[in-house]
Design an enzyme around this catalytic site. Sequence first.
Site, mmCIF file in Angstrom:
data_model
loop_
_atom_site.group_PDB
_atom_site.id
_atom_site.type_symbol
_atom_site.label_atom_id
_atom_site.label_comp_id
_atom_site.label_asym_id
_atom_site.label_seq_id
_atom_site.Cartn_x
_atom_site.Cartn_y
_atom_site.Cartn_z
ATOM 1 N N GLU A 1 13.659 -9.080 6.414
ATOM 2 C CA GLU A 1 13.162 -7.613 6.383
ATOM 3 C C GLU A 1 14.163 -7.212 7.858
ATOM 4 O OE1 GLU A 1 9.287 -4.813 7.493
ATOM 5 O OE2 GLU A 1 9.476 -6.792 8.522
ATOM 6 N N ASP B 1 9.915 -11.979 8.042
ATOM 7 C CA ASP B 1 9.188 -10.563 8.449
ATOM 8 C C ASP B 1 9.958 -10.076 9.771
ATOM 9 O OD1 ASP B 1 6.864 -8.716 8.453
ATOM 10 O OD2 ASP B 1 6.610 -9.750 10.321
ATOM 11 N N ASP C 1 6.146 -15.450 2.459
ATOM 12 C CA ASP C 1 6.466 -14.574 3.824
ATOM 13 C C ASP C 1 6.617 -15.680 5.018
ATOM 14 O OD1 ASP C 1 6.445 -12.088 5.204
ATOM 15 O OD2 ASP C 1 5.615 -11.341 3.692
ATOM 16 N N HIS D 1 4.107 -2.940 0.713
ATOM 17 C CA HIS D 1 2.857 -2.625 1.122
ATOM 18 C C HIS D 1 2.917 -1.880 2.383
ATOM 19 C CE1 HIS D 1 4.988 -5.995 3.348
ATOM 20 N NE2 HIS D 1 3.967 -5.835 4.289
ATOM 21 N N ASP D 2 4.064 -1.670 2.983
ATOM 22 C CA ASP D 2 4.219 -0.921 4.248
ATOM 23 C C ASP D 2 4.334 0.749 4.007
ATOM 24 O OD1 ASP D 2 3.662 -3.006 5.977
ATOM 25 O OD2 ASP D 2 5.893 -3.548 5.984
HETATM 26 C C1 GLC Z 1 6.518 -6.075 8.859
HETATM 27 C C2 GLC Z 1 5.466 -6.176 7.665
HETATM 28 C C3 GLC Z 1 4.435 -5.564 8.116
HETATM 29 C C4 GLC Z 1 3.591 -6.006 9.375
HETATM 30 C C5 GLC Z 1 4.690 -6.136 10.420
HETATM 31 C C6 GLC Z 1 4.226 -6.865 11.643
HETATM 32 O O1 GLC Z 1 7.071 -4.998 8.867
HETATM 33 O O2 GLC Z 1 5.809 -5.922 6.402
HETATM 34 O O3 GLC Z 1 3.108 -5.506 7.161
HETATM 35 O O4 GLC Z 1 2.647 -5.335 9.912
HETATM 36 O O5 GLC Z 1 5.780 -7.020 9.979
HETATM 37 O O6 GLC Z 1 4.205 -8.423 11.201
#
Ligand code: GLC
Length: 512
Positions: A261, A206, A104, A323-324
Amino acid sequence: MLHDRVHDQPWWKSAVVYQIYPRSFQDSDGDGVGDLEGIRRRLDHLAWLGVDAVWLSPFFRSPMADFGYDVADHCDVDPLFGTLADFDNLVARAHDLGIRVLIDWVPNHTSDRHPWFVESRSSRSSSRRDWYVWRDGRPDRPPNNWQAAFSDGPTWSWDEPTGQWYLHLFLREQPDLNWANPKVVEAMQRVLRFWLDRGVDGFRADAVHAIGKDPALPDAPEKWTGMPWSALNDHQSTHDILRGLRRLIDSYPGDRVMVGEVFLLSTAAVARYYGRDDELHLAFNFPPLFAPWEAGAWRHRIDRVVEELDPRGAWPTWVLSNHDNPRHRTRYGSEDRARAAAVLLLTLRGTPFIYMGEELGLENAEIPAEGRLDPGGRDGSRAPMPWDGSPDHGWPPGDGRRRAAPWLPWPPQAGVRNVAALQRDPASILNLYRRLLAARRRSPALSIGSWSPLASPPDVLAYERAAGDDRRLVIINFGDRDAPVPAPGGPWRADAGIVPGPGAVVLSDAPC
Ligand code: GLC
């Protein structure tokens, strides 16, 4: 063995990627939190399952306000997770097993304890002041109306000593970097090089859609104030930055990859992040993750992907859980649906991402309000992975003194829904995942072939995957009643005249 090209395509097109949330995969030292050495010891499970790559959520030095997505040193391992040597051992073992490693990379923000931010906030004349996004204003009125993620408050925090606001799309402990500053670009490119030189095969970037900001930082229209998942963060400058990152990554041998993402909830918007094959190699497309378990809804989501991505030559990704978000086994409501969803995930055209534990059909853990640790309330999908049916489920036993129990409660039914138990049962969902992964690997049609929809009853989604002589027919019954198999243009292997509801079949026209 790692082959860069599979079916004459970069490896990541035919790959299946498995997401590991390091806190929850496997602890090795008894502190109740998973770590890199624990992951290394469990790589055999992933080799047995047949995944091609893992993506590790953050393990970098961090005060853990957002459980590692608040990075305080991008180039070191947090002691909670181990050391750089542990990381090197993990990568070496994964590569021996033919598994690639993605990590990540969190480019939009750092921790407020990162030395860059500590220096930036030290004074208005700090040489790193403009590494972050500072704005003048009155202490009682934030510079605009944006609302931060995981809180009811603004995306701005007032810094009393220097009398300015700083921007944070997420927690106040996660100040946003200023990517308009070339020094930030250089510093973050050095981070990528650090890990590429260490042998990683790629990155999951991310919240990458948010790194370029409109310099005017205009107010959001009412309907978009739920920052940062809004079109406001879809700024043109991000695309220039991504082209630079792509050049850097492509300058390394071995088809390294960046999957971004892009949390924009519009497939048309996501598609732009592939550029002209000069930005992201892959982008997450989340609308299907939020689609209900209905054939029509899925058909609509798939059509959007075909219409928006195919004309650009962009390769899709598919993800049901991470995980979100609550696990899809819980969202869809039954194991039968989760099994049918596995067939869908692993037979659509594109690169699938499995979230650790979905191969066990894990449900979200039920965590009472007082036990929740995550500011975004996402603990339920982050419960630890149960490896066997013993009371500690393969984690070091918590004895209350030297050893701690896992940091979150176990998911439901861990006594029977664990790796060891499901491995023994040939009919388990775990063995279904394994068979599907093996079928993909053997079949060019399923891994890189074309996708064409077929006429089917309303609750059924049927499609053909084809590559050369290899043809597969996939039929997913979303409904609760049995449905006839729509199988035109045979001769399909006729071992199923009925698709159970809910259920799925994959037919081949190869003789068997
Ligand atoms: C992304 C991650 C999440 C995190 C956010 C801030 O959405 O998947 O878990 O809290 O970014 O970094």
